[in-house]
Write a protein that holds these residues in place. Structure first.
Motif, PDB file in Angstrom:
ATOM      1  N   ARG A 125       0.826  -1.203   0.000  1.00  0.00           N
ATOM      2  CA  ARG A 125       0.000   0.000   0.000  1.00  0.00           C
ATOM      3  C   ARG A 125       0.863   1.257   0.000  1.00  0.00           C
ATOM      4  O   ARG A 125       0.349   2.363  -0.082  1.00  0.00           O
ATOM      5  N   LYS A 126       2.157   1.087   0.090  1.00  0.00           N
ATOM      6  CA  LYS A 126       3.091   2.222   0.071  1.00  0.00           C
ATOM      7  C   LYS A 126       3.586   2.453  -1.348  1.00  0.00           C
ATOM      8  O   LYS A 126       3.552   1.568  -2.194  1.00  0.00           O
ATOM      9  N   GLN A 127       4.105   3.638  -1.587  1.00  0.00           N
ATOM     10  CA  GLN A 127       4.673   3.952  -2.893  1.00  0.00           C
ATOM     11  C   GLN A 127       6.008   3.240  -3.045  1.00  0.00           C
ATOM     12  O   GLN A 127       6.764   3.083  -2.096  1.00  0.00           O
ATOM     13  N   ILE A 128       6.285   2.808  -4.275  1.00  0.00           N
ATOM     14  CA  ILE A 128       7.451   1.977  -4.541  1.00  0.00           C
ATOM     15  C   ILE A 128       8.771   2.684  -4.189  1.00  0.00           C
ATOM     16  O   ILE A 128       9.709   2.052  -3.741  1.00  0.00           O
ATOM     17  N   GLY A 129       8.816   3.996  -4.354  1.00  0.00           N
ATOM     18  CA  GLY A 129      10.040   4.742  -4.039  1.00  0.00           C
ATOM     19  C   GLY A 129      10.446   4.594  -2.586  1.00  0.00           C
ATOM     20  O   GLY A 129      11.596   4.290  -2.268  1.00  0.00           O
ATOM     21  N   GLY A 130       9.509   4.791  -1.683  1.00  0.00           N
ATOM     22  CA  GLY A 130       9.789   4.663  -0.256  1.00  0.00           C
ATOM     23  C   GLY A 130      10.082   3.236   0.153  1.00  0.00           C
ATOM     24  O   GLY A 130      10.965   2.980   0.979  1.00  0.00           O
ATOM     25  N   THR A 131       9.356   2.307  -0.422  1.00  0.00           N
ATOM     26  CA  THR A 131       9.569   0.890  -0.106  1.00  0.00           C
ATOM     27  C   THR A 131      10.962   0.447  -0.519  1.00  0.00           C
ATOM     28  O   THR A 131      11.678  -0.199   0.258  1.00  0.00           O
ATOM     29  N   LEU A 132      11.373   0.786  -1.737  1.00  0.00           N
ATOM     30  CA  LEU A 132      12.697   0.381  -2.206  1.00  0.00           C
ATOM     31  C   LEU A 132      13.805   1.041  -1.396  1.00  0.00           C
ATOM     32  O   LEU A 132      14.847   0.438  -1.161  1.00  0.00           O
ATOM     33  N   GLN A 133      13.579   2.254  -0.975  1.00  0.00           N
ATOM     34  CA  GLN A 133      14.567   2.934  -0.144  1.00  0.00           C
ATOM     35  C   GLN A 133      14.754   2.167   1.164  1.00  0.00           C
ATOM     36  O   GLN A 133      15.879   1.938   1.600  1.00  0.00           O
ATOM     37  N   LYS A 134      13.643   1.715   1.765  1.00  0.00           N
ATOM     38  CA  LYS A 134      13.721   0.963   3.023  1.00  0.00           C
ATOM     39  C   LYS A 134      14.442  -0.368   2.859  1.00  0.00           C
ATOM     40  O   LYS A 134      15.310  -0.717   3.649  1.00  0.00           O
ATOM     41  N   ILE A 135      14.057  -1.142   1.844  1.00  0.00           N
ATOM     42  CA  ILE A 135      14.613  -2.495   1.756  1.00  0.00           C
ATOM     43  C   ILE A 135      16.002  -2.533   1.141  1.00  0.00           C
ATOM     44  O   ILE A 135      16.746  -3.472   1.361  1.00  0.00           O
ATOM     45  N   SER A 136      16.376  -1.508   0.375  1.00  0.00           N
ATOM     46  CA  SER A 136      17.700  -1.511  -0.254  1.00  0.00           C
ATOM     47  C   SER A 136      18.751  -0.801   0.599  1.00  0.00           C
ATOM     48  O   SER A 136      19.942  -1.038   0.445  1.00  0.00           O
ATOM     49  N   GLY A 137      18.301   0.090   1.486  1.00  0.00           N
ATOM     50  CA  GLY A 137      19.236   0.840   2.313  1.00  0.00           C
ATOM     51  C   GLY A 137      19.897   2.003   1.578  1.00  0.00           C
ATOM     52  O   GLY A 137      20.822   2.615   2.091  1.00  0.00           O
ATOM     53  N   LEU A 138      19.409   2.313   0.382  1.00  0.00           N
ATOM     54  CA  LEU A 138      19.957   3.423  -0.391  1.00  0.00           C
ATOM     55  C   LEU A 138      19.347   4.744   0.070  1.00  0.00           C
ATOM     56  O   LEU A 138      18.288   4.758   0.696  1.00  0.00           O
ATOM     57  N   THR A 139      20.005   5.834  -0.273  1.00  0.00           N
ATOM     58  CA  THR A 139      19.453   7.147   0.053  1.00  0.00           C
ATOM     59  C   THR A 139      18.241   7.413  -0.827  1.00  0.00           C
ATOM     60  O   THR A 139      18.060   6.786  -1.872  1.00  0.00           O
ATOM     61  N   ARG A 140      17.435   8.363  -0.417  1.00  0.00           N
ATOM     62  CA  ARG A 140      16.255   8.730  -1.196  1.00  0.00           C
ATOM     63  C   ARG A 140      16.649   9.220  -2.586  1.00  0.00           C
ATOM     64  O   ARG A 140      16.039   8.836  -3.580  1.00  0.00           O
ATOM     65  N   THR A 141      17.689  10.037  -2.652  1.00  0.00           N
ATOM     66  CA  THR A 141      18.140  10.576  -3.936  1.00  0.00           C
ATOM     67  C   THR A 141      18.584   9.466  -4.877  1.00  0.00           C
ATOM     68  O   THR A 141      18.217   9.454  -6.056  1.00  0.00           O
ATOM     69  N   THR A 142      19.345   8.521  -4.380  1.00  0.00           N
ATOM     70  CA  THR A 142      19.819   7.404  -5.195  1.00  0.00           C
ATOM     71  C   THR A 142      18.650   6.542  -5.657  1.00  0.00           C
ATOM     72  O   THR A 142      18.570   6.153  -6.826  1.00  0.00           O
ATOM     73  N   THR A 143      17.735   6.253  -4.746  1.00  0.00           N
ATOM     74  CA  THR A 143      16.570   5.435  -5.088  1.00  0.00           C
ATOM     75  C   THR A 143      15.737   6.095  -6.177  1.00  0.00           C
ATOM     76  O   THR A 143      15.396   5.459  -7.183  1.00  0.00           O
ATOM     77  N   LEU A 144      15.427   7.367  -6.001  1.00  0.00           N
ATOM     78  CA  LEU A 144      14.616   8.078  -6.999  1.00  0.00           C
ATOM     79  C   LEU A 144      15.342   8.186  -8.333  1.00  0.00           C
ATOM     80  O   LEU A 144      14.727   8.083  -9.395  1.00  0.00           O
ATOM     81  N   GLY A 145      16.664   8.374  -8.289  1.00  0.00           N
ATOM     82  CA  GLY A 145      17.449   8.434  -9.517  1.00  0.00           C
ATOM     83  C   GLY A 145      17.409   7.122 -10.282  1.00  0.00           C
ATOM     84  O   GLY A 145      17.248   7.114 -11.518  1.00  0.00           O
ATOM     85  N   LYS A 146      17.550   6.005  -9.575  1.00  0.00           N
ATOM     86  CA  LYS A 146      17.496   4.695 -10.227  1.00  0.00           C
ATOM     87  C   LYS A 146      16.120   4.449 -10.845  1.00  0.00           C
ATOM     88  O   LYS A 146      16.012   3.941 -11.961  1.00  0.00           O
ATOM     89  N   LEU A 147      15.073   4.797 -10.113  1.00  0.00           N
ATOM     90  CA  LEU A 147      13.721   4.612 -10.638  1.00  0.00           C
ATOM     91  C   LEU A 147      13.502   5.459 -11.890  1.00  0.00           C
ATOM     92  O   LEU A 147      12.917   4.990 -12.866  1.00  0.00           O
TER      93      LEU A 147
END
Length: 88
Positions: free
Chosen positions: A38-60
């Motif tokens: 039920r969460k947005q994929i950006g926040g979820t991937l940031q949590k499970i990957s341990g990457l920063t928000r900027t890195t996660t959003l950049g990859k997406l």
């Protein structure tokens, strides 16, 4: 109340990684993401990957997936891209 029982049989031709060693990792990755469906994929991937928000959003952005998407909205090809970019 009506009920139904369904049987799901994996089709190796449809599985992104078949029976390769990555197959179990892929299943675990999908499970982890769907724990927060039920969460947005950006926040979820940031949590499970341990990457920063900027890195996660950049990859997406690089793979063309909207960070506000939810797990159930993704196609199989998008799941493959996510796994390849975030877990391999």
């Amino acid at each position: 109340v009506d009920g139904a029982v369904i049987r799901i049989t994996p089709n190796e031709n449809q599985s992104p990684y078949g029976r390769s060693p990555e197959g179990g990792q892929f299943s675990n990755f999908v499970f982890q993401v769907f724990r927060h469906r039920r969460k947005q994929i950006g926040g979820t991937l940031q949590k499970i990957s341990g990457l920063t928000r900027t890195t996660t959003l950049g990859k997406l952005k690089n793979i063309g997936i909207d960070s506000q998407s939810r797990a159930q909205e993704l196609t199989l090809e998008q799941w493959r891209s996510l796994f390849d970019h975030f877990m391999l």
